[in-house]
Structures are given as structure tokens and as C-alpha cells.
Write an enzyme that holds these catalytic residues in place. Sequence first.
Site, short mmCIF file in Angstrom:
data_model
loop_
_atom_site.label_atom_id
_atom_site.label_comp_id
_atom_site.label_asym_id
_atom_site.label_seq_id
_atom_site.Cartn_x
_atom_site.Cartn_y
_atom_site.Cartn_z
N SER A 159 -0.91 -0.80 -4.97
CA SER A 159 -1.94 0.38 -5.36
C SER A 159 -1.61 1.63 -5.00
O SER A 159 -1.36 1.33 -3.75
CB SER A 159 -3.39 0.19 -5.66
OG SER A 159 -4.48 1.30 -5.28
N LYS A 164 2.10 13.88 5.62
CA LYS A 164 2.00 12.68 4.20
C LYS A 164 3.43 13.07 3.81
O LYS A 164 3.74 13.89 3.71
CB LYS A 164 1.07 13.22 2.85
CG LYS A 164 1.07 11.88 1.71
CD LYS A 164 -0.33 11.82 1.18
CE LYS A 164 0.12 11.43 -0.26
NZ LYS A 164 0.09 9.58 0.19
N HIS A 187 -4.16 16.43 0.89
CA HIS A 187 -4.16 15.51 1.60
C HIS A 187 -3.62 16.63 3.24
O HIS A 187 -2.91 17.77 3.05
CB HIS A 187 -3.23 14.65 1.38
CG HIS A 187 -3.65 13.91 0.86
ND1 HIS A 187 -3.62 13.60 -0.80
CD2 HIS A 187 -3.96 12.28 0.96
CE1 HIS A 187 -3.65 12.99 -1.16
NE2 HIS A 187 -4.27 11.93 -0.26
N ASN A 194 -3.30 3.29 -4.30
CA ASN A 194 -5.27 4.29 -3.68
C ASN A 194 -5.57 2.60 -3.56
O ASN A 194 -6.42 1.94 -4.41
CB ASN A 194 -5.96 4.65 -4.25
CG ASN A 194 -6.69 5.54 -3.27
OD1 ASN A 194 -7.82 5.14 -2.58
ND2 ASN A 194 -6.79 6.51 -3.62
N PHE A 195 -5.71 1.46 -2.22
CA PHE A 195 -7.01 0.21 -2.54
C PHE A 195 -8.41 0.92 -2.15
O PHE A 195 -9.26 -0.44 -2.41
CB PHE A 195 -5.69 -0.03 -0.92
CG PHE A 195 -5.23 -1.17 -1.83
CD1 PHE A 195 -5.03 -2.26 -2.31
CD2 PHE A 195 -3.32 -1.36 -1.69
CE1 PHE A 195 -3.73 -2.84 -3.04
CE2 PHE A 195 -2.21 -1.48 -1.48
CZ PHE A 195 -3.01 -3.03 -2.37
N GLY A 248 0.65 -1.40 0.26
CA GLY A 248 -0.15 -0.21 -0.09
C GLY A 248 0.75 1.22 -0.10
O GLY A 248 0.14 2.07 -0.70
N THR A 249 2.50 1.27 0.06
CA THR A 249 2.86 1.82 0.71
C THR A 249 2.99 2.75 -1.08
O THR A 249 3.29 2.44 -2.09
CB THR A 249 5.03 1.54 0.86
OG1 THR A 249 4.36 0.87 2.15
CG2 THR A 249 5.48 3.12 1.31
#
Length: 252
Positions: free
Chosen positions: A104, A143, A139, A106-107, A79-80
Amino acid sequence: MLKVAVVGFGKMGKLINELSVEQNIEVVSIIDPNKKIAYCEITEESVRNADVCIDFTQPDAVLDNIKKYCQLKKNAVIGTTGWFDNINKAEKLVQESGTGLIYSANFSIGVNAFLSIVENATKIFNKLQEYDIYGLELHHRHKKDSPSGTAKILAQIIKDNITIKDRINYERVSGQIESNVLHFASVRSGEIPGTHQIGFDSMADTIELTHRARNRIGFALGAIKSAKWIKDKKGLYNFREVFFNIILPQRH
Ligand SMILES: NC(=O)c1ccc[n+]([C@@H]2O[C@H](COP(=O)([O-])OP(=O)(O)OC[C@H]3O[C@@H](n4cnc5c(N)ncnc54)[C@H](OP(=O)(O)O)[C@@H]3O)[C@@H](O)[C@H]2O)c1
């Protein structure tokens, strides 16, 4: 029951751990260098009992982590974000080791639906030349990468489908912007989980498509779904392909 190692015990790792019981998975180890409750490293011992490793760490750690998953013959969900320039290296490692990996930026199922909505809308606006197009992502201030991985995917979808746009600018524009440049801006503030907006603008009106994550649950659920799916697979997969080819058709 699927056994997972949670690698990276930050915001996402903690959420996956919290959701594990209701999602019918067992977290058999937690790995993070600086958290006292966790294993510090990915080793034979720390992943021994796991079927799949779920990695939400940081961009500069992820390729080394993938090397370790491959050496230890563990399938992984990555996911990173912020490491996709190294995707070819990851693919080689996965193929040579005979493991399975799904990744991804974005999951979230909603975002993956959003990507397709934007793709279809972009094809329409490619025929309506009075409309210009922009992207915007917002965001939280913690982040580490910018622009977001999802912004890069969206920008690429737009570039691939709008004939006039052949360059992307993620930076501040100084002076007038050229018509062939897609401007995709990033804002960092507060605790925003993730907002992506695509706008189509003309003299007459603006059409805005926005995906606004309410929290991180959508990402975590997509990653858990992917962990269940990748368990016995070999090869490298992008969640978007899996979402459209496998998860979505199964719903009907
Ligand atoms: N694909 C998606 O759907 C999705 C959704 C949300 C977030 N993300 C991405 O996932 C990543 C993590 O997000 P987050 O919000 O959970 O970040 P976070 O709260 O900063 O958590 C990351 C954690 O990983 C730890 N870590 C760093 N290197 C490590 C390594 N080599 N092995 C194990 N643990 C390591 C960090 O430790 P320290 O605190 O000591 O550095 C931190 O605890 C980011 O790249 C983010 O962009 C992706």
C-alpha cells in the site's frame, strides 16, 4: 506470536520495532545496509526466523527486495512507495514463487477511509458542474518521492469519477489551466508526517476534505495488522481491498 523481519531501519522501521511488544509481534531481525545494529542484506540467514518481512526502504531498492523475499519464500508487507510502475513485475514474482505480498502507498486505516469518502464526494460533485476540484499534499522535507503515493491514488480516484477531468498535472502550472486538467500540487517542508487535501470550489463556496496524519503510528499499525493477515496467504493484495473486504467487516 508472529515473527517479523524489519527491512529498512529508518523512521518507519524503528517505529514498527518500538510498537512490536504492545502489538504482540516479535522482531527477529533488522536489516539495513548502513546501520551498525542491523543485518546489511536480505539473505537466507537474516530472514530465516521470520514469518513475514516488513519493508519500509526506498523506491529503487524495493523490486530487488521483492525478488529476494520470493526466492527465500517469505511473505512480505511492502510499505515503501514510489515503485508502483513495477507492480506487474512484482505480481509475476509473487505468483511464480507461491508467496504472499500485501502493499500500500498508505497503510493508515484513516487514509483508507478517506479514500472512500473522497470517492463518494467526487461522485456527487461530478453532478454539480459549477464546482472545480483540486488536490494538495504536504510532507516533510526528507521524503524521497513526489507526488506522494497517496496523492497518486487520490488523483486517480478523482479522474475515474469526474467526467470532465481526463488529465492530471502534478507540476507547476504555467499559464492558465485547462478545465479538463486536475491540478494536484505537492509541498515539502519541515517534519509534516503527511497531509492530503481535496477541495471542491465554486463561485459560492469551497468544500475541503483533509486527512492530516498526526504522526506515523497509523501507518505502522496498518502495516503490522497486514503482516498478521498475510502470514499464511498466497498472492498479491492491495491493503485497500483487504481493509474493505476483511478488516472492516470483522469489526461488526
Ligand atoms: N505505506 C505507508 O503507509 C508509508 C508510510 C510512511 C512511509 N512510507 C514509505 O516507506 C519508505 C520508508 O519511509 P521512512 O520514512 O521509514 O524512510 P527512511 O527514514 O529514509 O528509512 C528508510 C530506510 O531504509 C534503508 N534502506 C534503503 N535501502 C535498503 C535496502 N535495500 N534494504 C534495507 N534497508 C534499506 C535506508 O537506509 P539509508 O538511510 O542508508 O538509505 C533507511 O534507513 C518510503 O518509501 C516512504 O515513502 C510508506
